[in-house]
Design an enzyme around this catalytic site. Structure first.
Site, PDB file in Angstrom:
ATOM      1  N   ASP A  13       7.000  38.810  44.233  1.00  0.00           N
ATOM      2  CA  ASP A  13       7.811  39.855  43.607  1.00  0.00           C
ATOM      3  C   ASP A  13       6.828  40.742  42.857  1.00  0.00           C
ATOM      4  O   ASP A  13       6.245  40.327  41.852  1.00  0.00           O
ATOM      5  CB  ASP A  13       8.836  39.221  42.650  1.00  0.00           C
ATOM      6  CG  ASP A  13       9.658  40.257  41.883  1.00  0.00           C
ATOM      7  OD1 ASP A  13       9.299  41.452  41.906  1.00  0.00           O
ATOM      8  OD2 ASP A  13      10.646  39.854  41.243  1.00  0.00           O
ATOM      9  N   TYR A 230       8.186  32.105  31.124  1.00  0.00           N
ATOM     10  CA  TYR A 230       8.998  32.600  32.228  1.00  0.00           C
ATOM     11  C   TYR A 230       8.522  33.969  32.707  1.00  0.00           C
ATOM     12  O   TYR A 230       8.392  34.897  31.940  1.00  0.00           O
ATOM     13  CB  TYR A 230      10.462  32.721  31.808  1.00  0.00           C
ATOM     14  CG  TYR A 230      11.304  33.343  32.882  1.00  0.00           C
ATOM     15  CD1 TYR A 230      11.413  32.725  34.123  1.00  0.00           C
ATOM     16  CD2 TYR A 230      11.961  34.546  32.670  1.00  0.00           C
ATOM     17  CE1 TYR A 230      12.170  33.296  35.123  1.00  0.00           C
ATOM     18  CE2 TYR A 230      12.729  35.118  33.663  1.00  0.00           C
ATOM     19  CZ  TYR A 230      12.822  34.499  34.892  1.00  0.00           C
ATOM     20  OH  TYR A 230      13.565  35.067  35.885  1.00  0.00           O
ATOM     21  N   LYS A 233      11.786  33.976  38.823  1.00  0.00           N
ATOM     22  CA  LYS A 233      12.119  32.801  39.647  1.00  0.00           C
ATOM     23  C   LYS A 233      11.156  32.679  40.815  1.00  0.00           C
ATOM     24  O   LYS A 233      10.494  33.632  41.188  1.00  0.00           O
ATOM     25  CB  LYS A 233      13.552  32.948  40.157  1.00  0.00           C
ATOM     26  CG  LYS A 233      14.547  32.235  39.278  1.00  0.00           C
ATOM     27  CD  LYS A 233      14.459  30.732  39.478  1.00  0.00           C
ATOM     28  CE  LYS A 233      15.175  30.035  38.340  1.00  0.00           C
ATOM     29  NZ  LYS A 233      14.855  28.610  38.309  1.00  0.00           N
TER      30      LYS A 233
HETATM   31  C1  F6R Z   1      15.545  38.143  38.425  1.00  0.00           C
HETATM   32  C2  F6R Z   1      16.901  37.746  38.031  1.00  0.00           C
HETATM   33  C3  F6R Z   1      17.648  38.641  37.129  1.00  0.00           C
HETATM   34  C4  F6R Z   1      16.988  38.855  35.793  1.00  0.00           C
HETATM   35  C5  F6R Z   1      17.880  39.703  34.876  1.00  0.00           C
HETATM   36  C6  F6R Z   1      17.246  39.999  33.531  1.00  0.00           C
HETATM   37  O1  F6R Z   1      15.193  37.658  39.648  1.00  0.00           O
HETATM   38  O2  F6R Z   1      17.386  36.746  38.409  1.00  0.00           O
HETATM   39  O3  F6R Z   1      18.943  38.129  36.962  1.00  0.00           O
HETATM   40  O4  F6R Z   1      16.684  37.626  35.199  1.00  0.00           O
HETATM   41  O5  F6R Z   1      18.153  40.930  35.517  1.00  0.00           O
HETATM   42  O6  F6R Z   1      15.997  40.548  33.745  1.00  0.00           O
HETATM   43  P1  F6R Z   1      15.073  41.110  32.577  1.00  0.00           P
HETATM   44  O7  F6R Z   1      14.921  40.033  31.544  1.00  0.00           O
HETATM   45  O8  F6R Z   1      13.816  41.414  33.314  1.00  0.00           O
HETATM   46  O9  F6R Z   1      15.766  42.316  32.029  1.00  0.00           O
HETATM   47 MG    MG Z   2      13.207  37.522  43.532  1.00  0.00          MG
HETATM   48 MG    MG Z   3      12.171  40.446  40.057  1.00  0.00          MG
END
Ligand code: F6R
Ligand code: MG
Ligand code: MG
Length: 367
Positions: A13, A230, A233
């Site tokens: 990613d 973190y 994923k």
């Molecule tokens: C990423 C995912 C998303 C993010 C969410 C919050 O693969 O699963 O659900 O975790 O959009 O992202 P941030 O913390 O980057 O704003």
């Molecule tokens: Mg992904």
């Molecule tokens: Mg991402």
């Protein structure tokens, strides 16, 4: 030069469009262009670049063997080139999986996920690449068990003499990095003790006992452990060889007709159904999901990737998609409650330490 072919599936990613839903077409084009420009000089026979959700996936073939510095270095450079585009477009999380500033030998442990197999190409060699977004390597445990050890999924285990001898599962303990090999069918109950614990144990590879050759390989990186915090994923890939003594293509795809629950939806902190989709629908949007799996198939011809076929782009999986959407709607009603929300130690986001510290003095002994 060896007679053996290596198929390497390397994914990362390196930036999402919009948010975490997709890879921008310019990023895909840049990564592909880099591999096309540099690939022949580094020993690539063929390549295919695609994406699932916010993950870009490179499938490359060569005769340089596994964990090869030239091949992995090339993928790393391609991801760096794609990251430049992602930064220019201010895509979300540009370069997030490139955890190290410098490349050192191979991409294992650096951030990108890799599933790789080396084998002598058979007279006909059908392969399938499974690619998932919004989940983790343990998401493959259930489908791979069904493909290689469950005769209700794979009738070949009962009626094909070459499958009848069973398979060897190499299982990784993601907490300790130790590995165990277990043999099915006789050790299948032992195998399930580990495989059912999907957050801790993941299948690294599966080997055919009759053919003495590799049948499947999975990416088993856990970015959260690599980075110590973190950063996204792990969104795994898996590579499988099919037919003629190995599971049929249809036996490989069949487990996905019954969506199972996996960890990794919204903020890497929720369980949701793994929905099989055509590539055009590999764009998670509802609650950043639900988690998706796409599958592409190729015939290898002296290392050439003949294909791909978009294997879940078949109306026969419409029922599974409907069922997954019903499961998703049902789970969403639970909001922040388990088991929709993951157990505390499995969530990728938590406010627990701060909240617990702030309220520490408010607890009293009960009774
Ligand atoms: C990423 C995912 C998303 C993010 C969410 C919050 O693969 O699963 O659900 O975790 O959009 O992202 P941030 O913390 O980057 O704003
Ligand atoms: Mg992904
Ligand atoms: Mg991402």
């Amino acid at each position: 030069m060896t007679r053996e072919i290596t198929v390497s599936v390397i994914k990362a990613d390196i930036g999402g469009f919009v948010g975490h839903g997709q890879v921008h077409p310019e990023v895909v084009a840049r990564v592909r262009a880099h591999l096309e420009e540099e690939g022949p000089r580094r020993g690539l026979i063929d390549l295919h670049v695609t994406s699932v959700g916010d993950d870009i996936v490179c499938v490359v073939t060569h005769r340089r063997g596994p964990d090869d510095a030239a091949v992995h270095g090339l993928a790393w450079e391609a991801f760096l080139a794609g990251t430049e585009v992602a930064r220019r477009l201010k895509l979300y999380g540009a370069g997030q999986d490139l955890l190290s500033d410098s490349f050192s030998g191979n991409v294992r442990g650096l951030g990108p996920g890799v599933a790789e197999m080396t084998f002598v190409e058979r007279p006909s060699e059908p392969i399938v690449v499974l690619m998932a977004d919004k989940t983790e390597p343990g998401a493959w445990n259930l489908p791979l068990y069904r493909i290689f050890a469950d005769p209700f999924n794979t009738p070949g285990l009962v009626i094909d003499p070459k499958l009848h001898a069973g398979f060897r599962f190499d299982i990784l303990d993601l907490h300790t990095d130790r590995r165990i090999s277990l043999f099915t069918p006789e050790e299948s109950y032992d195998a399930l003790v580990f495989l059912g614990a999907t957050s801790r144990y993941a299948i690294q590879a599966v080997h055919s006992r009759a053919l003495g050759t590799v049948a499947a390989a999975c990416s088993t990186q856990r970015l959260s452990r690599i980075a110590g915090r973190y950063v996204g994923k792990d969104d795994p890939v898996a590579l499988l060889r099919c037919q003629n003594g190995l599971p049929a293509v249809g036996e490989v795809l069949e487990p996905f007709a019954t969506p199972h629950l996996v960890a990794g939806w919204m903020r890497g902190s929720h369980a949701g159904p793994l929905m099989p989709v055509a590539l055009a629908d590999a764009t998670p949007s509802r609650f950043d999901g639900p988690p998706r799996v796409a599958a592409i198939g190729f015939q290898l011809a002296e290392g050439r990737l003949v294909g791909p076929r978009d294997l879940f782009g078949d109306v026969a999986f419409d029922g599974a998609r409907r069922e997954a959407l019903e499961m998703a709607a049902y789970l969403r009603r639970m909001g922040p409650f388990q088991p929709h929300r993951l157990p505390l130690d499995e969530m990728e986001y938590t406010t627990l330490p701060e909240v617990a510290a702030r309220l520490a003095g408010r607890w009293s002994v009960s009774g």
